[in-house]
Scaffold this motif. Structure first.
Motif, mmCIF file in Angstrom:
data_model
loop_
_atom_site.group_PDB
_atom_site.id
_atom_site.type_symbol
_atom_site.label_atom_id
_atom_site.label_comp_id
_atom_site.label_asym_id
_atom_site.label_seq_id
_atom_site.Cartn_x
_atom_site.Cartn_y
_atom_site.Cartn_z
ATOM 1 N N GLU A 96 0.843 -1.207 0.000
ATOM 2 C CA GLU A 96 0.000 0.000 0.000
ATOM 3 C C GLU A 96 0.876 1.255 0.000
ATOM 4 N N PHE A 97 1.953 1.224 0.739
ATOM 5 C CA PHE A 97 2.868 2.369 0.779
ATOM 6 C C PHE A 97 3.472 2.628 -0.594
ATOM 7 N N VAL A 98 3.925 1.580 -1.251
ATOM 8 C CA VAL A 98 4.535 1.723 -2.576
ATOM 9 C C VAL A 98 3.493 2.221 -3.575
ATOM 10 N N ARG A 99 2.274 1.710 -3.482
ATOM 11 C CA ARG A 99 1.213 2.148 -4.397
ATOM 12 C C ARG A 99 0.927 3.635 -4.215
ATOM 13 N N LYS A 100 0.797 4.095 -2.970
ATOM 14 C CA LYS A 100 0.544 5.514 -2.704
ATOM 15 C C LYS A 100 1.728 6.371 -3.132
ATOM 16 N N TRP A 101 2.947 5.871 -2.930
ATOM 17 C CA TRP A 101 4.145 6.593 -3.334
ATOM 18 C C TRP A 101 4.151 6.793 -4.845
ATOM 19 N N ASN A 102 3.843 5.730 -5.584
ATOM 20 C CA ASN A 102 3.821 5.820 -7.045
ATOM 21 C C ASN A 102 2.720 6.754 -7.527
ATOM 22 N N GLU A 103 1.546 6.730 -6.868
ATOM 23 C CA GLU A 103 0.481 7.665 -7.227
ATOM 24 C C GLU A 103 0.936 9.103 -7.037
ATOM 25 N N GLY A 104 1.629 9.356 -5.943
ATOM 26 C CA GLY A 104 2.132 10.703 -5.688
ATOM 27 C C GLY A 104 3.140 11.139 -6.723
ATOM 28 N N LEU A 105 3.989 10.220 -7.137
ATOM 29 C CA LEU A 105 4.973 10.547 -8.164
ATOM 30 C C LEU A 105 4.300 10.841 -9.495
ATOM 31 N N GLU A 106 3.263 10.061 -9.849
ATOM 32 C CA GLU A 106 2.564 10.279 -11.109
ATOM 33 C C GLU A 106 1.811 11.605 -11.094
ATOM 34 N N GLN A 107 1.237 11.993 -9.982
ATOM 35 C CA GLN A 107 0.516 13.256 -9.884
ATOM 36 C C GLN A 107 1.472 14.439 -9.918
ATOM 37 N N GLY A 108 2.679 14.235 -9.412
ATOM 38 C CA GLY A 108 3.652 15.310 -9.387
ATOM 39 C C GLY A 108 4.252 15.616 -10.749
ATOM 40 N N MET A 109 4.189 14.656 -11.663
ATOM 41 C CA MET A 109 4.804 14.864 -12.986
ATOM 42 C C MET A 109 3.843 15.480 -13.896
#
Length: 109
Positions: A96-109
């Motif tokens: 879940e942490f990795v999934r949320k981290w990746n979502e944050g990275l995708e939203q930031g780009m």
């Protein structure tokens, strides 16, 4: 006779406040909180041996109270962490942490 300052009063404040600030980092703030608490106890013992010689006893008491708050906050964080990991497990939590981290990275780009 001139009143002296009790030893470590500023250091007790710094450690106690630091413990409250970093309590959200997995409960690692308990280390400075316990340090501040024991330094406050030692300063109280020095004060009790000769109360007339020192004038900043209230600062030591306040630092000790802040250290107790830091200890309580860190115990709560450690308890929540243990409860979370014991109920959902390390694998589910890390996925879940990795999934949320990746979502944050995708939203930031």
């Amino acid at each position: 006779m001139e009143n002296k300052k009790l030893p470590n009063s500023a250091f007790i404040y710094v450690l106690a406040i630091l413990s409250c600030i970093i309590c959200c980092l997995g409960g690692f703030g308990i280390i400075p909180a316990i340090g501040a608490y024991f330094l406050a106890i030692k300063s109280e013992e020095v004060y009790k041996m000769n109360p007339e010689a020192y004038d900043n006893y209230t600062a030591i008491k306040k630092g000790k109270i802040i250290a107790m708050v830091g200890i309580i906050l860190n115990i709560i964080v450690i308890g929540i962490t243990i409860w979370t990991l014991s109920t959902i497990g390390w694998d589910a939590w890390s996925e879940e942490f990795v999934r949320k981290w990746n979502e944050g990275l995708e939203q930031g780009m």
